[in-house]
Design an enzyme around this catalytic site. Sequence first.
Site, mmCIF file in Angstrom:
data_model
loop_
_atom_site.group_PDB
_atom_site.id
_atom_site.type_symbol
_atom_site.label_atom_id
_atom_site.label_comp_id
_atom_site.label_asym_id
_atom_site.label_seq_id
_atom_site.Cartn_x
_atom_site.Cartn_y
_atom_site.Cartn_z
ATOM 1 C CE LYS A 224 -3.881 -1.868 2.705
ATOM 2 N NZ LYS A 224 -4.934 -1.724 1.676
ATOM 3 N NE ARG B 102 -10.618 -9.953 -2.032
ATOM 4 C CZ ARG B 102 -10.908 -9.036 -2.958
ATOM 5 N NH1 ARG B 102 -11.128 -9.392 -4.206
ATOM 6 N NH2 ARG B 102 -10.965 -7.766 -2.641
#
Length: 503
Positions: free
Chosen positions: A282, A356
């Site tokens: 990020k 996920r």
Amino acid sequence: MKIELLQTPAATAETELLVIFAVNTSTSKDPEAKPEIALLANDKALAGAAQLVLSSGEFKAEPSETVLLHAPQGLRAKRLLLVGLGKGTKTTQHVLRRAAGTAVRFAKPRGLRELTMTLPGAEGLEPQAAARAIAEGACAGDFDPDTYHSNRQDRSIARLSLLAGEDAEQAAKAGLREGTILGEAQNFARVLVNEPGNRLTPTVLGERAAEMCRKYGLRCEVYGEAKLKELKMGAFLSVAQGSEEPPALIVMTYDPTDTPAGPVLGLVGKGITFDTGGISLKSAEGMEKMKYDMAGGAAMIGAMQAIAQLKPTVKVIGIVCSAENMPSGKAQRPGDVQIAMSGKSIEIINTDAEGRLVLADGLTYARQLGATHLIDAATLTGACVTALGMVNAGVFSNDEDAYQRFAAGLGLSGERFWRLPVEDDYREMIQSGIADIRNTGGSRWGGAIIAAMFLKEFVEETPWVHLDIAGVAWIEEQKPWIAKGPSGIAVRSIVEWVRSYAK
Ligand code: BES
Ligand code: ZN
Ligand code: ZN
């Protein structure tokens, strides 16, 4: 905060701060007209004490508007605080919840450690719902995130007394108990979310969950890497492999005796204690916030705490998949293929779509342990924040009944969720050339739905509700009724969903 019910008349209540709720009942369209204010307390002494300020027209009883009187005439209380609930004669538990939080947050910076509220009587508001809302709102208002200020002063409220008439006693007592349990559970989740990544590792999160379970009589197992390998949790392990911190698979079980065979509810939370993105790193801006990437897991731990006390007659298994997502020489790469516990192969396109992955194995495991109905909560996608902003969280479901139960619970919790679709036409976006599926859609569009479609591969036909709380798990700006910082979102709604399955 100790919350208790008293039957003292308002005039004789000895307290630092007596709180009364008020509504604006004006019907005049003239903006210059003096507002007509009604106190939601049938008490002559209170009406007398508030009379001057009310007739001044200064107080409009807007939601969360306050006015303070010192040494109110005819009362034993040292101070009287009027808190507005807005226009009209009706009020709701949602408005009252905020007003109670506002009163608490009014008292705290003034160094007051104790306050008293009067149970408002209003059209459409039962005493039980009102008492519950007051307890929930007061607990939420009492939380502050300033844990590590070296000069921190404990400003928390030690005692809240609620004044209610004899006729409302039983209902108000029940409401206070429920509200306190739910409010404390929400605050427990907030305490966990507030902790930084260096202090709350997956191991520590497991310890905190186990401690809660011991205290409230739940079974708890916290598994490490060896067990994850034994269970073949290839998706979960792939996220953990880049970090020096070992992962933790937290399993909390509430199994009431004498419960006839029925649904088994699986609560699965994303517990990424810090999300750097991994090799798909990020950017630095705002990365510090990614300590809250375990808010879904914290919501499940908080919900289990409330469930242990409210004792619904339904079996519940709470699972938190906790890991730290880090880049390193051992971290997984984009392009890697992982085999999930279910046997499905996953092509990793972006290592930052890690939530996920851990949930995929958590959901499979919940089903293996016997869950017949599933709910998960996760700070899963930035796309959900783009879609719904910071007001509503996203809710997805493959089952109308499971969804309707959740939606009905929102009426009680007052939390805001907006439904987004899971439909087969989105499935092609996670098609992979090399594996069964890939972990991102390869396009920026519909990212929250793509993530939900990915999870759906692992729940298969099991009725399931998915909560994407990325935008609402952290409050960016303080409000009169709640501090800036972790929100504790979803705890109370999840508990209502669970209670809807109880016999
Ligand atoms: N933890 C983030 C999602 C997130 C974003 C939470 C903003 C809170 C606020 C998640 O793991 C993530 O990084 N998701 C990616 C997925 C993408 C790579 C497909 C995202 O949303 O950008
Ligand atoms: Zn991520
Ligand atoms: Zn994440």
